[in-house]
Design a protein around this motif. Structure first.
Motif, mmCIF file in Angstrom:
data_model
loop_
_atom_site.group_PDB
_atom_site.id
_atom_site.type_symbol
_atom_site.label_atom_id
_atom_site.label_comp_id
_atom_site.label_asym_id
_atom_site.label_seq_id
_atom_site.Cartn_x
_atom_site.Cartn_y
_atom_site.Cartn_z
ATOM 1 N N THR A 5 -4.358 -5.601 1.734
ATOM 2 C CA THR A 5 -3.438 -5.852 0.623
ATOM 3 C C THR A 5 -2.473 -7.004 0.888
ATOM 4 O OG1 THR A 5 -2.046 -4.045 1.483
ATOM 5 C CG2 THR A 5 -3.543 -3.508 -0.308
ATOM 6 N N ASP B 277 -13.366 -4.216 -1.382
ATOM 7 C CA ASP B 277 -12.294 -5.125 -0.955
ATOM 8 C C ASP B 277 -12.069 -6.297 -1.906
ATOM 9 O OD1 ASP B 277 -12.114 -3.455 1.176
ATOM 10 O OD2 ASP B 277 -12.684 -4.932 2.704
ATOM 11 N N ILE C 143 -10.127 -5.256 -4.881
ATOM 12 C CA ILE C 143 -8.707 -5.041 -4.537
ATOM 13 C C ILE C 143 -8.003 -6.392 -4.523
ATOM 14 C CG2 ILE C 143 -7.137 -4.457 -2.620
ATOM 15 C CD1 ILE C 143 -8.141 -1.888 -3.718
ATOM 16 N N GLU D 225 -5.947 -1.025 8.272
ATOM 17 C CA GLU D 225 -7.024 -1.704 7.523
ATOM 18 C C GLU D 225 -6.556 -2.035 6.098
ATOM 19 O OE1 GLU D 225 -10.641 0.719 7.582
ATOM 20 O OE2 GLU D 225 -11.036 -0.021 5.537
ATOM 21 N N LYS D 226 -5.881 -1.079 5.461
ATOM 22 C CA LYS D 226 -5.444 -1.294 4.075
ATOM 23 C C LYS D 226 -4.244 -2.251 3.995
ATOM 24 C CE LYS D 226 -8.719 1.196 2.585
ATOM 25 N NZ LYS D 226 -9.942 0.470 2.140
ATOM 26 N N SER E 173 -8.678 4.222 -3.037
ATOM 27 C CA SER E 173 -9.696 4.608 -2.051
ATOM 28 C C SER E 173 -11.086 4.309 -2.593
ATOM 29 C CB SER E 173 -9.612 6.109 -1.750
ATOM 30 O OG SER E 173 -8.386 6.431 -1.145
ATOM 31 N N PRO F 142 0.841 -1.199 0.000
ATOM 32 C CA PRO F 142 0.000 0.000 0.000
ATOM 33 C C PRO F 142 0.880 1.254 0.000
ATOM 34 C CG PRO F 142 0.028 -0.988 2.200
ATOM 35 C CD PRO F 142 0.892 -1.859 1.320
ATOM 36 N N PHE G 17 -3.385 4.802 -1.908
ATOM 37 C CA PHE G 17 -4.510 5.266 -1.093
ATOM 38 C C PHE G 17 -4.241 6.719 -0.702
ATOM 39 C CE2 PHE G 17 -4.311 0.635 -0.352
ATOM 40 C CZ PHE G 17 -5.601 0.275 -0.704
#
Ligand code: ZN
Length: 274
Positions: free
Chosen positions: A270, A210, A213, A265-266, A206, A21, A226
């Motif tokens: 990922t 999910d 992604i 969270e990201k 963004s 990320p 992001f």
């Protein structure tokens, strides 16, 4: 660990089958939030700074913060120029210690994009800094029409002629806040990956659902940007913070925590946590 270059991080992502990320940072608190998230989850991240900040004094201050954060971390991280658009920005980014450079000439016709990107690859190559190029312009959510998706054959030609270490592609995302969830072209990602053989980059991460992604990572995306939602996370908390708190460090505690939570969270999404 300290700062490593963009390619080193992308190689790790390639080996592990995940994406790194890339978080846009703007001040000390956003740097601290992202750094704390990376450390807590033991995951590599990219601190990136938008090109505009290299036109004034901001990037010089910010780079010192990022280099300090990197030196403290026990995980490898990179410092990246996001959407570099001029030689001035690229030169400053190298001087300030960037370990990855994006050159965005995606608005130009193919041959001119290749020439501009190849020139940046050559300059950055003198100091061993890998370059991310962009082919197929990723526009804004406010654009009237969705931009044209990246052509597979052109991507292969672009990568061969420029020598980029990573390629940002247009496969259905946009910059900003989506009014409705985007629909990514996952097959195109896989085909471009196959044709170019290099790590691919997804801008406008963004607000992408999910599962898309995760599908994009399976198809070959290795860096996901992001920007917008990190800003919203920070600013929403600023606006909700008690205005009677005047000590700025105390006032900023909540917004920093909010950025950390967003980054965590990201990172989990990922797949780079150890
Ligand atoms: Zn972007």
């Amino acid at each position: 660990m300290a700062l490593v270059n963009l390619k080193t991080l992308l190689d790790l992502a390639e080996e592990g089958g995940y994406a790194i990320p890339a978080f846009n940072v703007y001040n000390m608190e956003t740097v601290m939030g992202v750094a704390q998230a990376a450390e807590e989850l033991q995951a590599p991240v990219i601190f990136q700074v938008y090109s505009r900040l290299f036109d004034g004094p901001n990037a010089a201050f910010l780079s010192a913060l990022i280099r300090h954060a990197a030196a403290q971390l026990s995980v490898p991280v990179a410092f990246h120029l996001d959407h570099g658009a001029s030689q001035v920005q690229v030169t400053r980014a190298l001087t300030y210690g960037c370990t990855g450079i994006m050159i965005d000439a995606s608005m130009l016709p193919l041959e001119e994009n290749i020439a501009a990107t190849e020139a940046a690859v050559r300059i950055c190559g003198h100091v061993g800094v890998p370059v991310e190029g962009e082919l197929g312009h990723v526009g804004s959510v406010n654009d009237e029409k969705m931009a044209i998706f990246t052509d597979i054959e052109e991507a292969a030609i672009f990568c061969r002629k420029t020598g980029v270490a990573a390629l940002a592609i247009m496969v259905g995302t946009a910059h900003g806040r989506y009014r409705q969830a985007p629909q990514l072209d996952l097959q195109r990602i896989a085909a471009i990956r196959q044709a170019t053989g290099i790590p691919l980059v997804l801008h406008g991460g963004s607000g992408v659902p999910d599962e898309q992604i995760q599908g994009a990572i399976t198809a070959g995306i290795r860096k996901i940007n992001f920007g917008t939602d990190l800003c919203y996370a920070f600013l929403k908390r600023v606006l909700r913070t008690n205005q009677d708190v005047v000590a700025i460090d105390i006032f900023m505690h909540g917004p920093t925590e909010e950025v950390k939570a967003f980054a965590m969270e990201k990172i989990k999404l990922t797949g780079g946590r150890r």
